[in-house]
Design a protein around this motif. Structure first.
Motif, short mmCIF file in Angstrom:
data_model
loop_
_atom_site.label_atom_id
_atom_site.label_comp_id
_atom_site.label_asym_id
_atom_site.label_seq_id
_atom_site.Cartn_x
_atom_site.Cartn_y
_atom_site.Cartn_z
N VAL A 35 -27.89 -3.24 -37.21
CA VAL A 35 -28.74 -2.25 -37.88
C VAL A 35 -28.39 -2.21 -39.36
O VAL A 35 -27.35 -2.72 -39.79
N ASP A 36 -29.26 -1.58 -40.13
CA ASP A 36 -28.94 -1.26 -41.52
C ASP A 36 -28.09 0.01 -41.55
O ASP A 36 -28.29 0.92 -40.74
N TYR A 37 -27.17 0.07 -42.50
CA TYR A 37 -26.35 1.26 -42.66
C TYR A 37 -27.16 2.31 -43.40
O TYR A 37 -27.40 2.22 -44.60
N GLY A 38 -27.59 3.30 -42.69
CA GLY A 38 -28.41 4.38 -43.21
C GLY A 38 -28.79 5.27 -42.05
O GLY A 38 -28.26 5.14 -40.94
N PHE A 39 -29.68 6.20 -42.27
CA PHE A 39 -30.11 7.10 -41.21
C PHE A 39 -30.71 6.30 -40.06
O PHE A 39 -31.50 5.37 -40.27
N PRO A 40 -30.33 6.64 -38.82
CA PRO A 40 -29.38 7.66 -38.36
C PRO A 40 -27.99 7.10 -38.09
O PRO A 40 -27.11 7.82 -37.64
N TRP A 41 -27.80 5.80 -38.35
CA TRP A 41 -26.57 5.13 -37.93
C TRP A 41 -25.37 5.51 -38.78
O TRP A 41 -24.23 5.48 -38.30
N SER A 42 -25.60 5.88 -40.04
CA SER A 42 -24.46 6.25 -40.88
C SER A 42 -23.73 7.46 -40.31
O SER A 42 -22.49 7.52 -40.31
N CYS B 209 -28.12 11.44 -26.02
CA CYS B 209 -28.22 10.29 -26.92
C CYS B 209 -27.46 10.59 -28.20
O CYS B 209 -27.56 11.69 -28.75
N ILE B 210 -26.72 9.61 -28.70
CA ILE B 210 -25.92 9.81 -29.92
C ILE B 210 -26.79 9.96 -31.16
O ILE B 210 -26.30 10.38 -32.21
N VAL B 211 -28.07 9.64 -31.06
CA VAL B 211 -28.97 9.75 -32.21
C VAL B 211 -29.82 11.01 -32.12
O VAL B 211 -29.74 11.90 -32.97
N CYS B 212 -30.65 11.12 -31.09
CA CYS B 212 -31.61 12.23 -31.01
C CYS B 212 -31.08 13.43 -30.26
O CYS B 212 -31.70 14.50 -30.28
N ARG B 213 -29.95 13.27 -29.56
CA ARG B 213 -29.30 14.32 -28.79
C ARG B 213 -30.11 14.78 -27.59
O ARG B 213 -29.81 15.80 -26.98
N GLN B 214 -31.15 14.04 -27.21
CA GLN B 214 -31.88 14.34 -25.99
C GLN B 214 -31.12 13.75 -24.80
O GLN B 214 -30.38 12.78 -24.93
#
Length: 237
Positions: free
Chosen positions: A74-81, A17-22
């Motif tokens: 999404v909002d621009y902030g963690f984790p999307w930034s 996953c591009i966010v949690c890396r699981q």
């Protein structure tokens, strides 16, 4: 007899996953989508987050933008930034399908009112430095998911502008003034059409507004803005 093997193109290979890396069967796992990309109320004109029950923010009531509507995933902030920075500046094209899926999901119910998707263009020098336009990488994938046409050769950036994110809010509109125009040979694709203008991040909306004015000058009937991420106002962060 053995059952035939399914085509490789239909198989879902595990990936991180591009966010949690699981490990997951999607590049952005369902848990991260539910946790970090849940739908929230947004201003229908500029896509800034608003309280429940509010449809149009106070800024857009006072001074409506030239585009008719805006969507953001999404909002621009963690984790999307971090994910967007890797996609945009570090050659992370492997993130494009997952990010485009987020944007397509956020814009699916607006697709019926759109004739053509156009990316916010990069100037030639910046495009050569980066090797690709991140807005086009999103736009062409969103178009495929929503069964809409997309073009990268219609809206042009004629003036090399500074990174507006590095400028004070009040200076951004002046920095992009006159930067965009419709390619004359492609003008027939704009006239009378309902356009969705696609970008990765919408900050103050200055770039989207100037690009919208260029499309209106080219004869577009209506322009929406579809942004992957919307930067919250400083007092909302």
């Amino acid at each position: 007899m053995h059952a035939p093997r399914p085509p490789l193109s239909t198989l879902h290979w595990p990936s991180r996953c591009i966010v949690c890396r699981q490990w997951s069967d999607a590049r952005c796992c369902g848990d991260c989508v539910a946790r970090f990309a849940a739908a929230r109320p947004r201003c229908v004109r500029c896509a800034i987050a608003v309280p429940h029950g509010v449809t149009t923010c106070a800024d857009c009531l006072r001074a409506p933008p030239p585009f008719a509507a805006a969507r953001a995933a999404v909002d621009y902030g963690f984790p999307w930034s971090d994910a967007i920075a890797a996609f945009k500046f570090a050659g992370g094209l492997d993130r494009a399908p997952a990010l485009a899926q987020l944007l397509a999901s956020a814009c699916r119910d607006a697709a019926a009112g759109v004739d053509l998707l156009l990316p916010v263009p990069l100037a030639p020098r910046r495009l050569a430095e980066r090797g690709y336009n991140q807005a086009w990488e999103l736009a062409r994938r969103v178009a495929r998911r929503l069964a809409l046409p997309a073009r990268s050769d219609v809206l042009q950036r004629w003036i090399e502008t500074p990174h507006v994110a590095e400028l004070p809010r009040e200076a951004r509109a002046a920095a992009v003034r006159g930067a965009f125009g419709v390619e004359p040979v492609q003008a027939h694709r704009v006239r009378g059409r309902r356009i969705a203008l696609v970008d990765d991040v919408m900050t103050t909306g200055a770039t989207a507004a100037e690009a919208t004015r260029a499309l209106h000058d080219g004869g577009a009937a209506e322009v929406q803005v579809w942004a992957l991420a919307r930067t919250p106002r400083p007092d909302d962060a």
